[in-house]
Design an enzyme around this catalytic site. Structure first.
Site, PDB file in Angstrom:
ATOM      1  N   TYR A  20       0.832  -1.209   0.000  1.00  0.00           N
ATOM      2  CA  TYR A  20       0.000   0.000   0.000  1.00  0.00           C
ATOM      3  C   TYR A  20       0.868   1.260   0.000  1.00  0.00           C
ATOM      4  O   TYR A  20       0.735   2.122   0.860  1.00  0.00           O
ATOM      5  CB  TYR A  20      -0.963  -0.011   1.214  1.00  0.00           C
ATOM      6  CG  TYR A  20      -1.625  -1.343   1.415  1.00  0.00           C
ATOM      7  CD1 TYR A  20      -2.646  -1.750   0.563  1.00  0.00           C
ATOM      8  CD2 TYR A  20      -1.201  -2.213   2.411  1.00  0.00           C
ATOM      9  CE1 TYR A  20      -3.238  -2.996   0.709  1.00  0.00           C
ATOM     10  CE2 TYR A  20      -1.778  -3.470   2.556  1.00  0.00           C
ATOM     11  CZ  TYR A  20      -2.793  -3.848   1.698  1.00  0.00           C
ATOM     12  OH  TYR A  20      -3.360  -5.079   1.849  1.00  0.00           O
ATOM     13  N   TYR A 163     -12.071  -8.062   5.960  1.00  0.00           N
ATOM     14  CA  TYR A 163     -10.911  -8.014   5.058  1.00  0.00           C
ATOM     15  C   TYR A 163     -10.619  -9.439   4.597  1.00  0.00           C
ATOM     16  O   TYR A 163     -10.483 -10.357   5.425  1.00  0.00           O
ATOM     17  CB  TYR A 163      -9.670  -7.428   5.746  1.00  0.00           C
ATOM     18  CG  TYR A 163      -8.460  -7.503   4.841  1.00  0.00           C
ATOM     19  CD1 TYR A 163      -8.258  -6.551   3.840  1.00  0.00           C
ATOM     20  CD2 TYR A 163      -7.551  -8.561   4.937  1.00  0.00           C
ATOM     21  CE1 TYR A 163      -7.185  -6.644   2.974  1.00  0.00           C
ATOM     22  CE2 TYR A 163      -6.469  -8.658   4.061  1.00  0.00           C
ATOM     23  CZ  TYR A 163      -6.294  -7.697   3.095  1.00  0.00           C
ATOM     24  OH  TYR A 163      -5.229  -7.795   2.229  1.00  0.00           O
ATOM     25  N   ASP A 268     -13.076 -17.498   6.742  1.00  0.00           N
ATOM     26  CA  ASP A 268     -11.714 -17.067   6.420  1.00  0.00           C
ATOM     27  C   ASP A 268     -10.941 -16.983   7.733  1.00  0.00           C
ATOM     28  O   ASP A 268     -11.059 -16.014   8.475  1.00  0.00           O
ATOM     29  CB  ASP A 268     -11.785 -15.712   5.699  1.00  0.00           C
ATOM     30  CG  ASP A 268     -10.407 -15.146   5.398  1.00  0.00           C
ATOM     31  OD1 ASP A 268      -9.405 -15.699   5.905  1.00  0.00           O
ATOM     32  OD2 ASP A 268     -10.338 -14.137   4.662  1.00  0.00           O
ATOM     33  N   LYS A 297      -1.327 -17.350   6.387  1.00  0.00           N
ATOM     34  CA  LYS A 297      -0.490 -16.636   7.367  1.00  0.00           C
ATOM     35  C   LYS A 297       0.384 -17.559   8.239  1.00  0.00           C
ATOM     36  O   LYS A 297       1.453 -17.930   7.804  1.00  0.00           O
ATOM     37  CB  LYS A 297      -1.351 -15.697   8.202  1.00  0.00           C
ATOM     38  CG  LYS A 297      -1.827 -14.501   7.363  1.00  0.00           C
ATOM     39  CD  LYS A 297      -2.067 -13.247   8.173  1.00  0.00           C
ATOM     40  CE  LYS A 297      -2.117 -12.033   7.275  1.00  0.00           C
ATOM     41  NZ  LYS A 297      -3.459 -11.717   6.772  1.00  0.00           N
TER      42      LYS A 297
HETATM   43  C1  LIG Z   1      -4.015 -11.529   5.356  1.00  0.00           C
HETATM   44  C2  LIG Z   1      -5.392 -11.977   5.095  1.00  0.00           C
HETATM   45  C3  LIG Z   1      -5.805 -12.354   3.798  1.00  0.00           C
HETATM   46  C4  LIG Z   1      -4.913 -12.251   2.588  1.00  0.00           C
HETATM   47  O1  LIG Z   1      -3.805 -13.087   2.661  1.00  0.00           O
HETATM   48  P1  LIG Z   1      -2.534 -12.790   1.695  1.00  0.00           P
HETATM   49  O2  LIG Z   1      -1.617 -13.929   1.989  1.00  0.00           O
HETATM   50  O3  LIG Z   1      -1.998 -11.457   2.125  1.00  0.00           O
HETATM   51  O4  LIG Z   1      -3.032 -12.767   0.300  1.00  0.00           O
HETATM   52  C5  LIG Z   1      -7.118 -12.791   3.639  1.00  0.00           C
HETATM   53  N1  LIG Z   1      -7.960 -12.871   4.680  1.00  0.00           N
HETATM   54  C6  LIG Z   1      -7.588 -12.531   5.937  1.00  0.00           C
HETATM   55  C7  LIG Z   1      -8.563 -12.663   7.053  1.00  0.00           C
HETATM   56  C8  LIG Z   1      -6.300 -12.054   6.186  1.00  0.00           C
HETATM   57  O5  LIG Z   1      -5.950 -11.677   7.421  1.00  0.00           O
END
Ligand SMILES: *Cc1c(COP(=O)(O)O)cnc(C)c1O
Length: 448
Positions: A20, A163, A268, A297
């Site tokens: 960003y 997000y 997610d 992550k």
């Molecule tokens: C970081 C994150 C993503 C995206 O993951 P990237 O590896 O950066 O593409 C998607 N969803 C959540 C909840 C996240 O914290």
């Protein structure tokens, strides 16, 4: 000839995008010279950027990484077990294509993931990043509905404040305001947004705000049901959207709506997975299971880029027996063996210790350490869930001053919007957690 720190930083600012970032007005970055355990070694260099950090020795300073490199590095840097897993896999083979070929690291890791994730999830798709795992989850939901003869069901239902990543399908389900949908109007799929769940993990099930939220989201689901393929949310904690915890009862409402209307529930857990909120996966707080799960992550302990999408047998077989006859996705670096090996080592390392006790201990330490901030002028809220501690200010953080003020106290953080927060590595000692708490509260008091 060794280049000076300012020369490296000059070359960086001319060439490189950071997350960003602007190339015409680059924000300051710091040069990492090494990393070990919970600590980063940063150059304190002549450009003065980390000039008077506590403990400046010979041009570098050591600081505690209170971000765990964006929530990934749960066991810290240079962990001997994880280092060994990567090295041993390099000696075998570093990569092979996954089309027509397979390998033990992928099979072992898939078994382990099925073991530790909610029971109905039985099948695994490996990919390179969290955003791609969300793409795959949405694709699965769309293909599932096509296979069921519901080809008009092409939208996702989500809630505000979320997000899910930066590629286009994830962006379309990010919060429309914070996710800057206005920049991409016309290019983004228009999804269905319900209100953000009311704040707070500990909200009782008969709380009026919760009941009002449940009624509103049920109404939106009902009115749009014919066009909706699935629901996607971050369970219990909205992360990059605002470090915002909400009650497990909200997830039970979403599970019930999915069942009633024939939507798939996608959770997610890219941020919340692997113990961060106190349970291995955040859905466990609610006692519900998703149809599709995204993880990433902390999956590889922060060593390599990898994510995964898991699904139930119903989803897997419905999609596979549908018109496409296959799940239409296949990244080049799918199931990279180095990433699989280190992920397996990281999960086994986590399971070999009392990780839940450790996260609870960190939680208590952060609650105590951040408590003094609650009464400071300019602070709106202080909240802790699992190994996540957040100070929310009354307005936008002065990023540069806040980062420097925390660094001077020996800690690295990356504030955003109105938030200064920490998601420390699980290997932090009680003393290190206290240092993080003191550094954040001290800096908030100084900078406000
Ligand atoms: C970081 C994150 C993503 C995206 O993951 P990237 O590896 O950066 O593409 C998607 N969803 C959540 C909840 C996240 O914290």
């Amino acid at each position: 000839m060794a280049e000076s720190v300012s020369e490296w930083l000059q070359r960086d600012s001319e060439r490189l995008w950071h997350p960003y970032s602007s190339l015409s007005e680059p924000s300051p970055v710091r040069l990492v010279r090494g990393a070990d355990g919970v600590r980063l070694r940063l150059s304190s260099g002549p450009s003065g950027e980390s000039g008077d950090v506590a403990g400046d020795v010979g041009g570098t300073v050591e600081v505690i990484d209170a971000m765990a490199s964006w929530w990934c590095m749960i066991h810290g840097y240079r962990h001997p077990v994880l280092d060994a897993a990567v090295k041993s896999q390099v000696d075998d083979f570093s990569h092979v294509m996954f089309g027509g070929l397979t390998h033990e690291p992928a099979i072992r890791l898939a078994d382990r993931l099925v073991e530790i994730t909610p029971e109905p999830l039985r099948h695994v798709f490996f990919c390179d990043s969290g955003s791609v795992s969300v793409e795959v989850a949405i694709k699965l939901a769309l293909q599932y509905q096509v296979a069921r003869g519901n080809s008009g069901r092409t939208r996702m239902l989500t809630v505000r404040g979320g997000y899910h990543g930066d590629t286009f399908a994830p962006m379309s389900v990010c919060d429309p305001v914070n996710g800057m949908h206005s920049l991409f109007t016309g290019a983004l799929k228009e999804q269905v947004f319900g209100p953000q769940p009311p704040a707070g993990f500990d909200r009782p099930d008969d709380d009026p705000e919760f009941l009002a939220w449940a009624a509103a989201v049920s109404d939106i689901a009902e009115r749009n049901a014919d066009g909706i393929a699935g629901i996607i949310v971050e369970p219990i904690l909205q992360g990059a959207g605002g470090m915002y915890p909400y009650s497990p009862a909200c997830l039970r409402v979403l599970r019930e709506l999915a069942d009633r209307h024939g939507f798939l529930l996608i959770l997610d857990e890219i941020a919340t997975g692997f113990g961060r909120t106190g349970t291995m996966f955040a859905s466990e707080h609610a006692g519900i299971d998703p149809d599709i799960l995204c993880i990433g992550k902390a999956l590889t302990g922060g060593y390599l880029s990898m994510a995964a999408t898991l699904c139930t047998t119903d989803v897997a077989h419905t999609v596979s027996n549908g018109p496409g006859g296959a799940l239409m996705h296949g990244p080049t670096f799918m199931a990279n063996p180095l990433a699989c090996s280190v992920a397996l080592a990281s999960i086994d390392l986590l399971l070999s210790q009392d990780w839940a006790g450790r996260v609870a201990q960190i939680s208590a330490g952060l609650s105590a350490g951040l408590a003094p901030a609650a009464s400071m002028p300019g602070v709106k809220d202080v909240r802790v869930i699992g190994a996540v501690g957040v100070v929310q200010l009354g307005g936008p953080v002065d990023m540069k001053r806040m980062t420097e003020a925390v660094l001077r106290r020996g800690v690295w953080v990356r504030p955003f919007r109105d938030l200064v927060y920490t998601m420390p590595p699980y290997i932090c000692t009680d003393e290190e957690i206290a240092t993080i708490g003191a550094a954040i509260t001290g800096a908030v008091q100084e900078v406000g």
